[in-house]
Scaffold this motif. Structure first.
Motif, mmCIF file in Angstrom:
data_model
loop_
_atom_site.group_PDB
_atom_site.id
_atom_site.type_symbol
_atom_site.label_atom_id
_atom_site.label_comp_id
_atom_site.label_asym_id
_atom_site.label_seq_id
_atom_site.Cartn_x
_atom_site.Cartn_y
_atom_site.Cartn_z
ATOM 1 N N PRO A 20 -9.167 17.360 11.483
ATOM 2 C CA PRO A 20 -10.400 16.696 11.930
ATOM 3 C C PRO A 20 -10.972 15.776 10.850
ATOM 4 N N GLU A 21 -11.573 14.677 11.273
ATOM 5 C CA GLU A 21 -12.215 13.737 10.360
ATOM 6 C C GLU A 21 -13.559 14.296 9.882
ATOM 7 N N GLU A 22 -13.891 14.000 8.617
ATOM 8 C CA GLU A 22 -15.168 14.468 8.070
ATOM 9 C C GLU A 22 -16.355 13.866 8.806
ATOM 10 N N ASP A 23 -16.227 12.623 9.270
ATOM 11 C CA ASP A 23 -17.313 12.001 10.031
ATOM 12 C C ASP A 23 -17.630 12.797 11.294
ATOM 13 N N VAL A 24 -16.583 13.330 11.916
ATOM 14 C CA VAL A 24 -16.778 14.121 13.136
ATOM 15 C C VAL A 24 -17.503 15.422 12.805
ATOM 16 N N GLY A 31 -5.549 16.952 19.991
ATOM 17 C CA GLY A 31 -6.697 17.845 19.984
ATOM 18 C C GLY A 31 -7.286 18.189 18.637
ATOM 19 N N ARG A 32 -7.049 17.366 17.624
ATOM 20 C CA ARG A 32 -7.566 17.733 16.294
ATOM 21 C C ARG A 32 -9.084 17.866 16.292
ATOM 22 N N HIS A 33 -9.783 17.054 17.087
ATOM 23 C CA HIS A 33 -11.231 17.164 17.164
ATOM 24 C C HIS A 33 -11.677 18.092 18.290
ATOM 25 N N ALA A 34 -11.037 17.991 19.452
ATOM 26 C CA ALA A 34 -11.433 18.812 20.592
ATOM 27 C C ALA A 34 -11.316 20.302 20.262
ATOM 28 N N LEU A 35 -10.218 20.694 19.651
ATOM 29 C CA LEU A 35 -10.012 22.105 19.336
ATOM 30 C C LEU A 35 -10.970 22.578 18.249
ATOM 31 N N TRP A 36 -11.207 21.732 17.265
ATOM 32 C CA TRP A 36 -12.157 22.093 16.210
ATOM 33 C C TRP A 36 -13.569 22.227 16.782
ATOM 34 N N LEU A 37 -13.977 21.277 17.620
ATOM 35 C CA LEU A 37 -15.314 21.342 18.222
ATOM 36 C C LEU A 37 -15.476 22.588 19.088
ATOM 37 N N VAL A 66 -20.371 12.028 23.474
ATOM 38 C CA VAL A 66 -18.995 11.554 23.623
ATOM 39 C C VAL A 66 -18.457 11.170 22.246
ATOM 40 N N LEU A 67 -17.214 11.564 21.993
ATOM 41 C CA LEU A 67 -16.490 11.206 20.782
ATOM 42 C C LEU A 67 -15.247 10.421 21.179
#
Length: 214
Positions: free
Chosen positions: A26-30, A51-57, A103-104
Motif C-alpha cells: 500500500p502507498e503511504e498517501d493512502v 488489491g494492495r489498497h482494498a485488502l489493507w483498507l 473513493v480511491l
C-alpha cells in the motif's frame, strides 16, 4: 477508436504477479488519507489491481468494494477474501448514486483520452455522497518530456498520448495535464490537496490529489 484499453496489459501483469511485487504494498498517501476517515466508512477502490489498497483498507475495518476491468487482479483479491469485487469499466460504474462515502483510484483514471476521463470523473462524483472524498493520481505534463525522450510517441487527441513502447502499458493511451487542466476536469469537486511529485524514478511526475464532492 477505443481508448480505455490499458487493462489488457495489466490483466497479463496480474496473472503472473510475484510475491515480492511493489504492486502488493500500500502507498503511504493512502494510509495517511485513511487515517482521517471515519471508522467503517464505505470505500470504492476504483482500479484495484491485485488489491494492495482494498485488502489493507478492509483490514483496517473499512467496508471496501474493489472494482477493476482486469479479472486476473480481482481473482487475486478473491483469494484473500474480505472484499467485494466487481468487474466493470471505470467510466461505467455499476452502482447507485451516492453509494460510497469515499473513493480511491491510484494510478488508474488517466488511462484513456479526455472523453473517457471526463466520464470517469463524472461517475466518481455520481457514486460519492456529498462531502465524500476522492484520493487519486494523474499524470503531470511535467512527465511528458521524459516519456518522449524514452519512446517515440504521438498525441492522439488533446493531452492523450500513445508511445512505441512494446511490453509496457504505454502503447495504450495516457492522459497528461497541467494543474489548471486538472482542476477544470474535476467540476463539482473542491480541491483539498494537490501536489506534483516524482514516484520512484526520475521524471515520473504524478499529480496527487484529494477532492471533496460538492
Amino acid at each position: 477508436m477505443k481508448t480505455d484499453t490499458a487493462d489488457q496489459h495489466w490483466n497479463d501483469q496480474w496473472a503472473g504477479i510475484d510475491a515480492g511485487s511493489k504492486w502488493l504494498t500500500p502507498e503511504e498517501d493512502v494510509k495517511l488519507w485513511a487515517a482521517g476517515l471515519p471508522p467503517g466508512a464505505r470505500i470504492l477502490d476504483l482500479g484495484a489491481g491485485v488489491g494492495r489498497h482494498a485488502l489493507w483498507l478492509a483490514a483496517q475495518g473499512f467496508d471496501v468494494v474493489a472494482l477493476d476491468a482486469a479479472p486476473e487482479g480481482l481473482a487475486e483479491i478473491d483469494k484473500a477474501g474480505g472484499v467485494t469485487t466487481v468487474e466493470a469499466r471505470m467510466h461505467a460504474l455499476p452502482f447507485e448514486d451516492h453509494s460510497f462515502d469515499h473513493v480511491l483510484s491510484w494510478n488508474v483514471i488517466y488511462h484513456g483520452d479526455e472523453d473517457i476521463l471526463l466520464r470517469t470523473i463524472g461517475d466518481i462524483r455520481r457514486v460519492l455522497k456529498p462531502g465524500g472524498s476522492y484520493l487519486g493520481t494523474m499524470l503531470s505534463k511535467r512527465r511528458l518530456p521524459s516519456e518522449i525522450a524514452k519512446y517515440p510517441g504521438r498525441e492522439i487527441s488533446r493531452n492523450a498520448w500513445v508511445f512505441d513502447a512494446p511490453g509496457t502499458d504505454k502503447i495504450h493511451p495516457h492522459y497528461f495535464c497541467s494543474a489548471a487542466e486538472l482542476l477544470a476536469l474535476f467540476s463539482g469537486f473542491e480541491c483539498r490537496w494537490l501536489e506534483d511529485r516524482e514516484h520512484e524514478k526520475p521524471g515520473s511526475w504524478h499529480w496527487h490529489l484529494v477532492m471533496e464532492r460538492l
